[in-house]
Design a protein around this motif. Structure first.
Motif, short mmCIF file in Angstrom:
data_model
loop_
_atom_site.label_atom_id
_atom_site.label_comp_id
_atom_site.label_asym_id
_atom_site.label_seq_id
_atom_site.Cartn_x
_atom_site.Cartn_y
_atom_site.Cartn_z
N UNK A 164 19.56 -5.92 -47.18
CA UNK A 164 18.63 -5.69 -47.74
C UNK A 164 17.42 -6.92 -47.83
N UNK A 165 16.29 -6.63 -48.80
CA UNK A 165 15.47 -8.14 -48.42
C UNK A 165 16.19 -9.04 -49.61
N UNK A 166 15.99 -10.28 -49.40
CA UNK A 166 16.49 -10.87 -50.29
C UNK A 166 17.74 -11.01 -49.56
N UNK A 167 18.84 -10.96 -48.94
CA UNK A 167 19.77 -11.04 -48.68
C UNK A 167 19.77 -12.28 -47.20
N UNK A 168 20.96 -12.93 -47.12
CA UNK A 168 21.14 -14.03 -45.75
C UNK A 168 21.74 -13.28 -44.60
N UNK A 169 21.82 -13.96 -43.01
CA UNK A 169 22.33 -13.22 -41.98
C UNK A 169 22.68 -14.23 -41.45
N UNK A 170 23.97 -14.52 -41.43
CA UNK A 170 24.09 -16.15 -41.16
C UNK A 170 25.14 -16.24 -39.77
N UNK A 171 25.59 -17.32 -39.39
CA UNK A 171 26.78 -18.01 -38.72
C UNK A 171 27.79 -16.91 -38.77
N UNK A 172 29.09 -16.58 -38.29
CA UNK A 172 30.10 -15.78 -38.55
C UNK A 172 30.71 -17.21 -39.15
N UNK A 173 30.70 -18.40 -38.46
CA UNK A 173 31.53 -19.56 -38.60
C UNK A 173 31.09 -20.02 -40.53
N UNK A 174 29.61 -19.70 -40.36
CA UNK A 174 29.06 -20.59 -41.73
C UNK A 174 28.16 -19.58 -42.80
N UNK A 175 29.29 -18.78 -42.93
CA UNK A 175 28.93 -17.88 -43.56
C UNK A 175 27.51 -17.96 -45.46
N UNK A 176 26.78 -19.62 -45.47
CA UNK A 176 26.32 -19.84 -46.11
C UNK A 176 24.28 -18.43 -46.87
N UNK A 177 24.82 -18.21 -48.08
CA UNK A 177 23.76 -17.98 -48.40
C UNK A 177 22.47 -18.92 -48.41
N UNK A 178 21.25 -17.87 -48.34
CA UNK A 178 19.67 -18.83 -48.79
C UNK A 178 19.18 -18.30 -50.46
#
Length: 615
Positions: A290-304
């Motif tokens: 969804x809009x406003x969600x973060x796509x991150x590396x599987x090793x470090x899923x840190x949200x923006x």
């Protein structure tokens, strides 16, 4: 794609109709995006049918150009074209997270307007580097130096820092593709603008070795690939087939895999195998993002963090159509159809809110303004939906235990002869005048007006100024409620029976009314067919025919001549209706109707309402 390639990410922001999309046209043409003999028309970024019809940008869109510097190096400039109308400000707010700088376009004659102030405020809060572009310097009434002073004062009033106040200024004629550093320069292309972008807008952080992280700011849909998440890569590198994590709003983390990566080149999306920090890309394979969600590396899923979207100020009820003509013209007419379509809209329209009500057939939809909701209604209508909408209502708040309502900052430009009637009208609507300035036969008036006072004002304003007035408004803030505002001074003509409207039946009524329908229109009991000249509603029989007698033929005697009817647009219909009326919207028709179709039931409910008010 080469990770060493220089990138600049910019958004073009401005008040409506100050030339953003036209400028993007020429930026694309002069960087070789189109062939020299390729006819692309005008405003190529306005790809939506409604955008082309109305001449405004509704949805923010991405493109990019490759600019070759004089020393030979090539710079990729990602451009986000944003809407200028305040009702679509949610589109601007979310897309500003993708960029590092903004081109602020200002009309050389009109100067900064409410939309200019709103978008500039948002960009300054995000610490983006501005470049001021004074456009339309070829206008007869252009006053570029005074406008530049006004822009500088606006920057000061919005608390810009010293670096932002040291903005470069470019003078421009967007429709001819000309930019100049000084008004006297003989330049004939946009080179000064491109050089200012490369020199002044900072490169995005190019941290290509860290774990991948991207904030989704736009959602698109492809019939073959499903949902596409679009955003700027904050850090790291992404490769085709990489395992990713989606960090949802509720902090829940979900596994995903990258199936396609697209980079923007001109108006096309080019499939690439990898992308690097700083670039704006679209990713497939994230079906639930969804809009406003973060796509991150599987090793470090840190949200923006996501930018805060301002709250809606206006709401309407979307109601399943229950009129006698229900289901005759629409393809999607049920509660489930309506609910699913509104839920789908919520996934991409971040400034919209949808609430369920006590009735399963009624959805309360809240947005930024009349135009925001009217565009949604028109879009759904064209998709084959059939439903009803109620009169817009402002959203009140309690601030420090005081009932407060939204206030709009209104700027009006009118010829001097119409100033009196406009001020009188806004006075009746609880408006407070803040400023008045006369320039070359025209007067600019500034008002603070309650948002509910502007409902229905635009059509009256255009009539009073004979189409010569220009109206701009923007959300100012919440203030204590201003008291009662009268809505409509005239009643409705309500059809008495079902049937076909006949010229003879309408002819006898036209002296004291204005019709909204033509002869031959199918009507039903309780449908509104016109406006009465008096303040009360009047039940009329527009289906009355001239009867044949043994003394005369039904077609003899007087010639029937009817005045042309006032056929309402969707926005005019929404503005006109009262609290006890609905607009019935179908793919083929826009009808007005009473909430209660039976005349006796309307009288009973009216008495009940009066009794409650007296208590």
């Amino acid at each position: 794609m080469n990770p060493k390639r220089e990138i600049r990410n910019i958004a073009i922001i401005a008040h409506v109709d100050h030339g953003k999309t036209t400028l993007v046209d020429y930026m694309l043409r002069q960087t070789g995006t189109f062939r020299a003999n390729q006819d692309m028309g005008t405003r190529v970024m306005d790809s939506n049918d409604l955008e082309r019809e109305r001449g405004i940008t509704i949805l923010a869109k991405n493109t990019s150009v490759f600019y070759k510097m004089s020393e030979g190096r090539e710079v990729k400039i990602n451009i986000v074209d944003t809407p200028g109308h305040a009702d679509f400000a949610g589109e601007v707010e979310r897309t500003l997270k993708m960029v590092n700088g903004v081109l602020l376009l200002v009309d050389a004659a009109e100067g900064p307007l409410p939309g200019t102030k709103f978008v500039l405020k948002k960009s300054l809060e995000l610490n983006l580097q501005p470049i001021v572009v004074i456009n339309k310097i070829d206008r007869k009434d252009a006053r570029p130096h005074e406008v530049l002073d006004e822009v500088f004062e606006l920057f000061l009033s919005l608390g810009a820092n010293n670096q932002q106040l040291d903005f470069p200024t470019i003078y421009c004629i967007a429709k001819q593709g000309i930019a100049k550093r000084e008004l006297t320069d003989p330049n004939e292309d946009l080179r000064p603008l491109f050089e200012a972008i490369v020199a002044k807008v900072p490169s995005p952080p190019s941290d290509a070795d860290s774990p991948f992280q991207m904030l989704v700011t736009t959602i698109d849909y492809n019939d073959y690939l499903g949902r596409l998440g679009i955003g700027r890569i904050s850090r790291g590198t992404i490769k085709l087939g990489s395992p990713m994590k989606i960090v949802h709003h509720d902090a829940k983390v979900e596994d995903a895999r990258v199936t396609k990566i697209y980079s923007f080149e001109g108006l096309k999306r080019i499939e690439v195998s990898e992308a690097y920090a700083g670039d704006i890309i679209a990713i497939a394979g994230m079906e639930d993002v969804e809009i406003g969600e973060t796509i991150a590396d599987a090793a470090d899923p840190t949200p923006l963090p996501f930018v805060s979207i301002e709250e809606p100020t206006l709401s309407m009820n979307f109601i399943v159509n229950n009129s006698p003509f229900a289901g005759l013209e629409g393809k999607y007419v049920t509660t489930r159809n309506l609910g699913e379509r509104l839920a789908k809209e919520l996934r991409s329209n971040v400034a919209l809110r949808v609430e369920l009500t006590d009735s399963p057939d009624v959805f309360k939809v809240s947005g930024r303004g009349e135009l925001h909701l009217a565009i949604l209604i028109e879009t759904m209508r064209r998709e084959g939906f059939e439903f009803q909408v109620s009169r817009p209502e402002v959203i009140y708040k309690r601030i420090a235990d005081v009932l407060s309502e939204p206030i709009e900052h209104v700027i009006i430009d009118v010829p001097d002869e119409f100033v009196g009637v406009v001020i009188e009208n806004l006075g009746h609507r609880r408006g407070e005048m803040k400023n008045m300035l006369q320039v070359q036969g025209n007067t600019r008036i500034e008002f603070f007006v309650p948002a509910r006072g502007l409902i229905g004002f635009r059509s009256e304003f255009m009539t009073q100024t004979k189409g010569t007035g220009i109206l701009h408004h923007n959300f100012q803030g919440y203030e204590p409620a201003k008291g009662d505002i009268s809505h409509r001074s005239r009643g409705a003509l309500v059809a008495m029976e079902d049937g076909l409207a006949v010229a003879y039946g309408m002819w006898k009524l036209q002296d004291r009314s204005t019709f909204f329908i033509q002869p031959g229109t199918h009507v039903y009991s309780g449908m509104i067919v016109g406006e009465n000249s008096r303040e009360h509603d009047m039940v009329v029989n527009v289906c009355k025919t001239k009867q044949l007698t043994n003394m005369r033929a039904s077609g003899s005697d007087e010639a029937v001549r009817l005045e042309p009817p006032h056929l309402m647009t969707l926005e005019q219909a929404i503005e006109w209706i009262g609290d006890d009326e609905y607009v019935e919207v179908t793919p083929k028709s826009i009808r007005l109707r009473k909430r209660y179709l039976e005349h006796n039931e309307r009288n009973r409910m009216s008495k009940k309402k009066t009794e409650v008010a007296e208590v």
